[in-house]
Scaffold this motif. Structure first.
Motif, PDB file in Angstrom:
ATOM      1  N   VAL A  95      20.252  26.348 -17.571  1.00 51.03           N
ATOM      2  CA  VAL A  95      19.471  27.565 -17.333  1.00 51.03           C
ATOM      3  C   VAL A  95      20.378  28.786 -17.454  1.00 51.03           C
ATOM      4  O   VAL A  95      19.999  29.799 -18.055  1.00 51.03           O
ATOM      5  N   TYR A 146      13.345  33.849 -19.808  1.00 51.08           N
ATOM      6  CA  TYR A 146      13.592  33.831 -18.362  1.00 51.08           C
ATOM      7  C   TYR A 146      13.758  35.255 -17.840  1.00 51.08           C
ATOM      8  O   TYR A 146      13.191  35.628 -16.824  1.00 51.08           O
ATOM      9  N   ARG A 159      13.865  24.297 -13.256  1.00 53.89           N
ATOM     10  CA  ARG A 159      14.541  25.327 -14.061  1.00 53.89           C
ATOM     11  C   ARG A 159      14.171  26.716 -13.576  1.00 53.89           C
ATOM     12  O   ARG A 159      15.031  27.578 -13.398  1.00 53.89           O
ATOM     13  N   VAL A 164      16.410  30.263 -11.549  1.00 53.13           N
ATOM     14  CA  VAL A 164      16.591  31.545 -12.241  1.00 53.13           C
ATOM     15  C   VAL A 164      16.920  32.677 -11.272  1.00 53.13           C
ATOM     16  O   VAL A 164      17.915  33.383 -11.465  1.00 53.13           O
TER      17      VAL A 164
END
Length: 107
Positions: free
Chosen positions: A82, A93, A52, A56
Motif C-alpha cells: 500500500v 488511494y 489495504r 492508508v
C-alpha cells in the motif's frame, strides 16, 4: 481436460475495468456500493481490500509499518504494498483519502 479461453486482450481488459469504474461511480449510496462489492468480490477479496484501505490513513500519518501492523494486524508485506502504491501508484488511494478528509497533501 477443460480448456481455458485465451486471456482478454489488453484493450478488452481496459474496457472491462473502465466499465467497472463507471458502475462504481454511478452508485452514490455507500450501502449500494457495499452491496455491489459483496456481489462482485469473494469474502477473501473483500477482506484484502478492506485491509489495504484500513492502513492508508495510518500511512498518511507517517506511522511506522510495525506500529500499523500492531494496531491493525495487517501484514507488513501488505502495508508495504500500500505504501508503494501511495508513492508510485495511480493516485487512487490519495484521491479517496483527500475526498474523505484523511489527507490534505497534494501528491
Amino acid at each position: 481436460m477443460k480448456q481455458r479461453p485465451a486471456p482478454p486482450s489488453p484493450s478488452d481488459a481496459a474496457s472491462a475495468l473502465d466499465g467497472l469504474a463507471h458502475a462504481l461511480a454511478s452508485l452514490e449510496d455507500p450501502a449500494d456500493i457495499r452491496a455491489f462489492l459483496e456481489d462482485l468480490c469473494t469474502p477473501a477479496e473483500l477482506e484484502a481490500m478492506g485491509d489495504r484501505w484500513r492502513v492508508v490513513p495510518e500511512l498518511l500519518q507517517g506511522l511506522p509499518y510495525r506500529e500499523i501492523h500492531d494496531r491493525t494486524q495487517v501484514s507488513v508485506t501488505t502495508i508495504g504494498r500500500v505504501a508503494r502504491s501511495l508513492e508510485r501508484g495511480a493516485g487512487g488511494y490519495r484521491a479517496a483519502a483527500r475526498r474523505l478528509g484523511l489527507s490534505n497533501d497534494s501528491h
